[in-house]
Design a protein around this motif. Structure first.
Motif, PDB file in Angstrom:
ATOM      1  N   VAL A 283      34.933  43.878  42.925  1.00 44.80           N
ATOM      2  CA  VAL A 283      35.653  43.809  44.128  1.00 44.80           C
ATOM      3  C   VAL A 283      36.697  42.471  43.723  1.00 44.80           C
ATOM      4  CG1 VAL A 283      34.119  42.375  45.390  1.00 44.80           C
ATOM      5  CG2 VAL A 283      35.614  43.869  46.613  1.00 44.80           C
ATOM      6  N   ASP A 284      36.093  41.336  43.328  1.00 45.85           N
ATOM      7  CA  ASP A 284      37.127  40.209  43.161  1.00 45.85           C
ATOM      8  C   ASP A 284      38.430  40.730  42.347  1.00 45.85           C
ATOM      9  OD1 ASP A 284      35.536  40.329  41.032  1.00 45.85           O
ATOM     10  OD2 ASP A 284      35.974  38.291  40.407  1.00 45.85           O
ATOM     11  N   VAL A 285      38.212  41.330  41.420  1.00 44.62           N
ATOM     12  CA  VAL A 285      39.357  42.168  40.544  1.00 44.62           C
ATOM     13  C   VAL A 285      40.317  43.054  41.577  1.00 44.62           C
ATOM     14  CG1 VAL A 285      39.986  43.386  38.584  1.00 44.62           C
ATOM     15  CG2 VAL A 285      38.030  41.679  38.512  1.00 44.62           C
TER      16      VAL A 285
ATOM     17  N   LYS B 118      36.841  48.761  49.162  1.00 44.68           N
ATOM     18  CA  LYS B 118      38.209  48.151  49.009  1.00 44.68           C
ATOM     19  C   LYS B 118      39.434  49.059  48.511  1.00 44.68           C
ATOM     20  CE  LYS B 118      40.655  44.182  49.038  1.00 44.68           C
ATOM     21  NZ  LYS B 118      41.132  43.449  50.307  1.00 44.68           N
TER      22      LYS B 118
ATOM     23  N   GLY C 269      40.287  30.058  41.203  1.00 46.22           N
ATOM     24  CA  GLY C 269      39.879  29.344  42.603  1.00 46.22           C
ATOM     25  C   GLY C 269      40.572  28.477  43.225  1.00 46.22           C
TER      26      GLY C 269
ATOM     27  N   GLU D 195      40.686  42.691  44.415  1.00 49.30           N
ATOM     28  CA  GLU D 195      41.530  42.036  45.531  1.00 49.30           C
ATOM     29  C   GLU D 195      42.877  41.694  44.926  1.00 49.30           C
ATOM     30  OE1 GLU D 195      40.816  40.868  48.459  1.00 49.30           O
ATOM     31  OE2 GLU D 195      38.692  40.929  48.870  1.00 49.30           O
ATOM     32  N   GLN D 196      42.902  41.754  43.572  1.00 42.65           N
ATOM     33  CA  GLN D 196      44.327  41.195  43.137  1.00 42.65           C
ATOM     34  C   GLN D 196      45.132  42.396  42.756  1.00 42.65           C
ATOM     35  OE1 GLN D 196      43.568  38.257  39.717  1.00 42.65           O
ATOM     36  NE2 GLN D 196      41.406  37.790  40.389  1.00 42.65           N
TER      37      GLN D 196
ATOM     38  N   LYS E  29      43.816  27.798  45.066  1.00 43.90           N
ATOM     39  CA  LYS E  29      44.869  28.614  46.140  1.00 43.90           C
ATOM     40  C   LYS E  29      46.384  27.907  45.795  1.00 43.90           C
ATOM     41  CE  LYS E  29      41.980  30.892  49.383  1.00 43.90           C
ATOM     42  NZ  LYS E  29      41.672  30.896  50.783  1.00 43.90           N
TER      43      LYS E  29
ATOM     44  N   GLN F 220      31.169  48.368  46.916  1.00 46.27           N
ATOM     45  CA  GLN F 220      32.024  47.403  47.709  1.00 46.27           C
ATOM     46  C   GLN F 220      33.561  47.688  47.068  1.00 46.27           C
ATOM     47  OE1 GLN F 220      30.181  43.677  46.655  1.00 46.27           O
ATOM     48  NE2 GLN F 220      30.430  43.148  48.776  1.00 46.27           N
TER      49      GLN F 220
ATOM     50  N   SER G 152      27.937  46.604  43.776  1.00 49.49           N
ATOM     51  CA  SER G 152      29.330  46.055  43.430  1.00 49.49           C
ATOM     52  C   SER G 152      30.555  47.385  43.534  1.00 49.49           C
ATOM     53  CB  SER G 152      29.467  45.207  42.201  1.00 49.49           C
ATOM     54  OG  SER G 152      30.804  45.007  42.092  1.00 49.49           O
TER      55      SER G 152
END
Length: 392
Positions: free
Chosen positions: A69-71, A50, A169, A73-74, A171, A46, A43
């Protein structure tokens, strides 16, 4: 094992060595050490990949730990964070929604003391660790929520807040009432305790409606980076403002301003735009300038005419090299139907037109790409036409 295990020298070496690796393929291989938290390490790789696009300057700072990585993204990019750092200076800065910390660490270049509030315990710990590497000022990290902290907030020079969607989750949820913390509920206290309030929001938010909801908005910055409108920044504080400045800016890779336009909603409303049939050159405003709503001001400031009151394309006899967007030389003007004059391959855009680009492409039987551009649009007489452009 917690995120602190990522500081192990052998793990750090493994991460750096595999910085460009295919993480999915790497996951199929056996961990080099059975005691390692291999998913956590993957992770981190990844997240670093990013970061190489959004915050490459962090990668050269030894020991920086990146959140999942999901954090990432923001997170803001370094370029947009650098731009925000020029909007406020002073002694004390408070960031009520720390997250990755890109904005906070950039803003701290103009402040001597900073406080970050972060409700996620792991993210708060990573922020505290990274602060020792990325920030020279005095920084305090608080694990908690913004609503509780604001109750005891002392007077500060600037408060930064980036409300997040409550349900990540789903959009399309970007209005203030759909986000946490509730900025509208916190605003009275913040206006009383801070000289400047900086609110970062989704670029999907309606600018005029947001100004009405927020009240004393000093300025709105519509920020574009790499061709996309990335964020809106609402700056509040001081006296009540009845004529907010709108700043549309396009940034270069490092956060420098390539193009900018400053206007007020009153100026836009009062500006008288000239309409014209297509002339020699055609202009398409870039993302931030479209989002800003400067449709009449663009024609006025850059000495161009619009093709129709609701067709946000511009035209002129002579080339305007400083226009904030793309410029084309018009080499054809066709009816909207398949015909031999059309190029076999072209990029297609629609403006004030009843069809989507993909549907029009199928109708015209034209391949995508190449050096030609077709703009399907409505002209001043209401006629639907295809304008064929090439870059000058």
């Amino acid at each position: 094992m917690t995120w602190q295990s990522l500081l192990d020298l052998d793990i750090q070496k493994f991460i750096v060595t595999h910085a460009d690796a295919d993480v999915a393929a790497l996951a199929l291989k056996k961990s080099p050490d059975p005691s390692w938290n291999y998913p956590l390490i993957l992770s981190q790789i990844q997240a670093r990949q990013k970061a190489s696009f959004k915050i490459p300057d962090w990668l050269v700072r030894k020991g920086v730990i990146f959140p999942p990585v999901d954090v990432m993204e923001q997170a803001s990019s370094s370029a947009t964070a650098v731009y925000k750092s020029g909007l406020a200076q002073g002694a004390r800065l408070v960031d009520l929604t720390g997250g990755v910390g890109v904005d906070f660490f950039a803003l701290m270049a103009g402040f001597s003391h900073g406080i970050v509030v972060e409700r996620d315990e792991m993210a708060a710990g990573i922020l505290a660790h990274n602060a020792r590497i990325l920030c020279d000022g005095v920084v305090k990290i608080i694990h908690g929520d913004a609503e509780t902290y604001v109750e005891d907030l002392l007077d500060v020079d600037c408060v930064m807040i980036d409300p997040q969607r409550r349900d990540v989750g789903r959009k399309g949820r970007f209005k203030f009432e759909d986000c946490s913390p509730d900025i509208l509920a916190l605003l009275p206290a913040l206006l009383d305790k801070s000289q400047t309030i900086m609110i970062k929001t989704s670029p999907m938010l309606d600018i005029v409606q947001a100004i009405v909801q927020l009240g004393p908005v000093r300025a709105v910055h519509v920020v574009e980076w790499r061709g996309d409108c990335k964020e809106l920044i609402f700056v509040l504080g001081g006296a009540a403002y009845d004529n907010t400045d709108i700043h549309a800016v396009a940034l270069d890779h490092d956060g420098g301003v390539q193009h900018s336009l400053v206007f007020t909603l009153r100026e836009e409303k009062e500006s008288v735009v000239r309409l014209s049939e297509p002339l020699r050159y055609l202009y398409e405003p870039s993302a931030a300038f479209q989002k800003s709503g400067a449709f009449n001001i663009l024609a006025d400031r850059y000495n161009t005419q619009k093709l129709h009151a609701h067709t946000h394309l511009y035209t002129s006899h002579d080339l305007r090299t400083n226009f904030p967007g793309r410029a084309f030389e018009i080499v054809g003007n066709y009816p909207v139907k398949a015909n031999s004059a059309l190029p076999a391959q072209a990029h297609i855009s629609t403006r004030n037109f009843p069809m989507k680009p993909d549907d029009l492409r199928r109708k015209l039987r034209i391949k995508d790409g190449g050096d030609d551009y077709l703009f399907a649009c409505t002209l001043l007489n209401g006629q639907k036409r295809l304008l064929h452009g090439r870059k000058p």
